[in-house]
Structures are given as structure tokens and as C-alpha cells.
Scaffold this motif. Structure first.
Motif, short mmCIF file in Angstrom:
data_model
loop_
_atom_site.label_atom_id
_atom_site.label_comp_id
_atom_site.label_asym_id
_atom_site.label_seq_id
_atom_site.Cartn_x
_atom_site.Cartn_y
_atom_site.Cartn_z
N PRO A 1 0.85 -1.20 0.00
CA PRO A 1 0.00 0.00 0.00
C PRO A 1 0.88 1.25 0.00
O PRO A 1 2.04 1.21 0.45
CB PRO A 1 -0.81 -0.13 1.30
CG PRO A 1 -0.02 -1.05 2.16
CD PRO A 1 0.72 -1.97 1.25
N LEU A 2 0.35 2.35 -0.49
CA LEU A 2 1.15 3.58 -0.61
C LEU A 2 1.72 4.03 0.73
O LEU A 2 2.84 4.53 0.80
CB LEU A 2 0.29 4.70 -1.22
CG LEU A 2 -0.06 4.55 -2.71
CD1 LEU A 2 -0.98 5.68 -3.15
CD2 LEU A 2 1.22 4.54 -3.54
N ALA A 3 0.95 3.83 1.80
CA ALA A 3 1.40 4.30 3.11
C ALA A 3 2.69 3.62 3.54
O ALA A 3 3.52 4.21 4.24
CB ALA A 3 0.31 4.06 4.16
N SER A 4 2.89 2.36 3.12
CA SER A 4 4.08 1.62 3.55
C SER A 4 5.34 2.09 2.84
O SER A 4 6.45 1.77 3.25
CB SER A 4 3.89 0.12 3.32
OG SER A 4 3.98 -0.19 1.95
N GLU A 5 5.18 2.89 1.76
CA GLU A 5 6.33 3.39 1.03
C GLU A 5 6.80 4.74 1.55
O GLU A 5 7.83 5.25 1.12
CB GLU A 5 6.02 3.45 -0.47
CG GLU A 5 5.66 2.09 -1.04
CD GLU A 5 5.54 2.10 -2.56
OE1 GLU A 5 5.97 3.10 -3.17
OE2 GLU A 5 5.06 1.11 -3.12
N ALA A 6 6.03 5.31 2.49
CA ALA A 6 6.45 6.56 3.11
C ALA A 6 7.52 6.28 4.16
O ALA A 6 7.76 5.13 4.55
CB ALA A 6 5.24 7.25 3.75
N GLU A 7 8.19 7.32 4.61
CA GLU A 7 9.25 7.15 5.61
C GLU A 7 8.69 6.48 6.86
O GLU A 7 7.67 6.88 7.40
CB GLU A 7 9.86 8.51 5.97
CG GLU A 7 11.05 8.41 6.90
CD GLU A 7 11.73 9.75 7.15
OE1 GLU A 7 12.62 9.80 8.01
OE2 GLU A 7 11.34 10.73 6.48
N GLY B 1 7.62 3.39 6.85
CA GLY B 1 6.73 2.31 6.43
C GLY B 1 7.47 1.00 6.22
O GLY B 1 8.71 0.96 6.19
N ASN B 2 6.72 -0.07 6.07
CA ASN B 2 7.32 -1.41 5.92
C ASN B 2 8.18 -1.52 4.67
O ASN B 2 9.30 -2.04 4.71
CB ASN B 2 6.22 -2.47 5.89
CG ASN B 2 5.37 -2.48 7.13
OD1 ASN B 2 4.47 -1.65 7.25
ND2 ASN B 2 5.62 -3.38 8.04
N GLU C 1 9.54 0.90 2.95
CA GLU C 1 10.70 1.81 3.06
C GLU C 1 11.79 1.18 3.92
O GLU C 1 12.98 1.29 3.60
CB GLU C 1 10.23 3.15 3.64
CG GLU C 1 11.29 4.24 3.62
CD GLU C 1 12.11 4.31 4.92
OE1 GLU C 1 13.17 4.96 4.92
OE2 GLU C 1 11.66 3.69 5.91
N HIS D 1 7.58 -1.98 -5.65
CA HIS D 1 6.21 -1.83 -5.14
C HIS D 1 5.56 -3.17 -4.84
O HIS D 1 4.39 -3.22 -4.45
CB HIS D 1 5.36 -1.05 -6.14
CG HIS D 1 5.97 0.25 -6.57
ND1 HIS D 1 6.14 1.31 -5.70
CD2 HIS D 1 6.49 0.64 -7.77
CE1 HIS D 1 6.72 2.31 -6.34
NE2 HIS D 1 6.95 1.93 -7.59
N GLY E 1 3.49 -5.41 5.67
CA GLY E 1 2.46 -4.38 5.63
C GLY E 1 1.53 -4.51 4.44
O GLY E 1 0.88 -3.55 4.04
#
Length: 375
Positions: free
Chosen positions: A75-81, A83-84, A86, A203, A225
Motif C-alpha cells: 500500500p502507498l502508506a508503507s512506502e512513506a518514511e 513504512g514497511n 521503506e 512496489h 504491511g
């Protein structure tokens, strides 16, 4: 990832193709205590150990896509700082040389992986120089234009070997066997990033589970995540429930047989294609229509599908179709038929009673005894 891409990575785990740079591990006991950790340059290990690790790594990429091997999207949220995804990206980019990142990864696994007993967390880093391919699929080893930089993790149960007697050749005697702690085949694991279209896809990840019906959802949620799809067994149960609810109490044998035959035909037509065959809500409805389900019974199909599977859920045909056998079951009789010859079994009214009729060939056996068919 498709099967060809999975197999391409598996082929790296041989002495002639190996490009693994580093291997790390953490041994955890049944009380979730770290017993020992290690990190080595992979090719510096003894040859006998390298072969054993190869077996474990290959097993982590084994099984059926959609059942044991699951393509998961982050999910996009996990690619933010923070996140899983990241975190996994930082772990991969460190090439497993950052001790603090390794310690944090082990802690995350130990905190989320539910297992009764000891286990080993294995982690490798590899930099695969992806060879180019011609339009007709031939590999060109000298035409590489990309490097697949990835990590692969597998979690292996560690159990005592079985008790028994062993032969002491020096003393020429038999004694009680010394029991050792043995690393067994992986229970779960993942490849990050995904190797989609023979390139790194940050991704996505490929997740492995030995038991498709117990995929360690807590581990997936905490480490990756990502959202797990319906298990293979759940997809089959969902499809069967959807057929029963759509047809209602007056389900006809011929319609159910037609659904089976149409699914078998779809699998046969698709077998040469690399991507797994899936059916979304619209395609399942089309399958039912083609199989003889009336418009009246399909009036509430969308609602039934959303309630049973989920609005955006696609079902893998290999999970919902039984390609090994066609079975007709009553409380007292079970008839199993070659799935490609379901046409041999039909229903018929005989003296006012609904009967199952099986067309006989020239060769019929009863309890292994050949009988005459009356022809």
C-alpha cells in the motif's frame, strides 16, 4: 511474478550461477530469545554448507503461484518514511552490512512470527546481473543491461532429530543416537523486491507460505504491511458457496457439470500462457451464463459475489476448479470420474426415479474383476 521469473531466480542457487554476496542469520528459541547470530560472505562458506543453504533458498521459491507463492502489492502508506516497504528498501540497500538494521529486522520478525518452538531466520543479499533475451526468448549472457538487487528471507523451524540407535564403526557397536538440532525446510519467507518483467519492482514482493491455509497473517502485516488475498482453500469454498447460493435449492446437475467442463476448457486454453488465469466478478457471471444459469437466478449475482468474495476480488481458476477429478457424491455412493470425461455421467428418469447414468466402455472392472457390459 510469473513461474518463469520465479524459476529464473531459483536457478541462481547453484554453484555455477551463484552471485549471492552475503548471508545473515539469527537463531531464536521457543521463548523468543536470540540464541546466536551470524553474518558471512556467502562464497566464503564451506562447500557442503553452501549446498544446504541452496536447498533452503530454492524451497522458499517453490510451490504454486496463487497458493504457496503470493504476489503482494505494498500500500502507498508503507512506502512513506517509516513504512514497511521503506524499511525493507533500506535493508536491501545496506547489502546486509548495517548491524542496527539487521537487529531491528530480527526484532520485528520475532515480535510478529507465531511459532511454537525454535527457528532460524535466514537472510541473503544478491546482485543478479540479468542477461538480455532475444525476441524469441534466447538468453544473451553478454547483453545484460540491468542488475536485480534483492534480499530473500526464509524462516526455518529447528527441531531435534529423531531418537534411535546408531552404529559406532570404530567400536563396532550400536549405541543410542546423539540427537542434533536440525534446520528444516522453510515455513515462510519472502523475496523483495519483486522480479516482475525481469526487473526489480519495489512496489511488490513475492511471499512464500508452506501451508497455504495458515499463511502467518500477523507476520505479513508486521513485516510486509501488505494485504493477503483469500487463501486457495477459501477461494474454493467461496466459489462453491457462490454457485450454491446463485442456483438455490433447485440446482441442476447439468448446470454444475457445465460449470466444471467450462472451467476445465478455460484451463486447457490458457495452459501455454505464463500468467495465472483469474476470474473477476464479471467473468464469473459470464461463466455462469455460459453454463446455463438462468437470468432470473443471476438477478442478484453482484450482491452475492460482493458478500461472498468482495467487490474487487478475483478468483484464481486453479484454486476453484478441481482438475484432478469430477466427483458425484450421495450419502451412500461416491462416483469419481476423469475430469475430462464428465460427459460420461448424466442424469435420467428411470421408472419415475431420478437416476445417475454412467456410460460404460468395453472394459469394466468390479473389485478388480473384469465383467461383461452386455454389448
Amino acid at each position: 511474478m510469473i513461474k518463469a521469473e520465479v524459476n529464473e531466480i531459483k536457478r541462481l542457487y547453484t554453484p555455477s550461477n551463484c552471485s549471492i554476496t552475503r548471508i545473515c542469520g539469527c537463531y531464536v528459541d521457543g521463548e523468543k530469545n536470540k540464541k546466536t547470530e551470524f553474518k558471512e560472505a556467502f562464497l566464503s562458506l564451506p562447500e557442503e554448507e553452501i549446498f544446504k543453504y541452496f536447498e533452503l533458498l530454492r524451497k522458499t521459491l517453490s510451490g504454486t503461484i496463487g497458493k504457496n507463492l503470493l504476489n503482494l502489492e505494498f500500500p502507498l502508506a508503507s512506502e512513506a518514511e517509516g513504512g514497511n516497504q521503506e524499511f525493507l528498501l533500506r535493508l536491501r540497500d545496506s547489502k546486509l552490512k548495517d548491524d542496527s538494521l539487521l537487529a531491528e529486522f530480527y526484532d520485528r520478525v520475532i515480535g510478529s512470527y507465531e511459532y511454537v518452538g525454535n527457528y532460524l531466520i535466514l537472510l541473503i543479499h544478491d546482485a543478479y546481473d540479468v542477461p538480455g533475451k532475444t525476441t524469441d526468448g534466447l538468453t544473451m549472457d553478454d547483453a545484460s543491461d540491468t542488475v536485480f538487487d534483492y534480499i530473500l528471507c526464509c524462516i526455518c523451524p529447528v527441531n531435534l532429530s529423531k531418537p534411535g540407535l546408531s552404529y559406532d564403526a570404530q567400536a563396532n557397536e550400536f549405541h543410542n543416537r546423539v540427537r542434533d538440532w536440525i534446520v528444516e525446510q522453510p515455513d515462510t519467507g519472502f523475496l523483495f523486491p519483486g522480479f516482475n518483467d525481469r526487473c526489480a519492482d519495489i512496489h511488490s514482493t513475492l511471499y512464500y507460505t508452506k501451508n497455504s491455509e495458515e499463511p502467518h497473517s500477523e507476520f505479513v502485516d508486521s513485516i510486509l504491511g501488505a494485504v493477503l488475498p483469500l487463501s486457495a482453500g477459501s477461494q474454493k469454498e467461496t466459489f462453491q458457496a457462490l454457485v450454491e447460493e446463485t442456483l438455490g435449492d433447485d440446482a441442476e446437475y447439468e448446470v454444475v457439470k457445465n460449470i466444471h467442463e467450462n472451467l476445465t476448457e478455460m484451463i486447457e486454453e490458457h495452459k501455454e500462457l505464463p500468467e495465472p488465469l483469474t476470474l473477476d466478478k464479471k467473468q464469473v457471471k459470464n461463466l455462469f451464463e455460459k453454463s446455463g444459469v438462468t437470468e432470473e437466478k443471476l438477478a442478484d449475482f453482484e450482491k452475492l459475489y460482493d458478500a461472498a468474495a468482495g467487490e474487487d476480488t478475483a478468483l484464481m481458476v486453479s484454486n476453484v476448479a478441481n482438475t484432478r477429478t469430477f466427483e458425484v457424491k450421495t450419502p451412500d455412493v461416491v462416483v469419481r470420474v476423469n475430469p475430462e470425461r464428465a460427459d460420461l455421467v448424466n442424469t435420467m428418469l428411470v421408472e419415475g426415479r431420478r437416476c445417475l447414468v454412467i456410460e460404460l466402455s468395453d472394459h469394466v472392472e468390479v473389485n478388480g474383476i473384469s465383467i461383461r457390459t452386455g454389448r
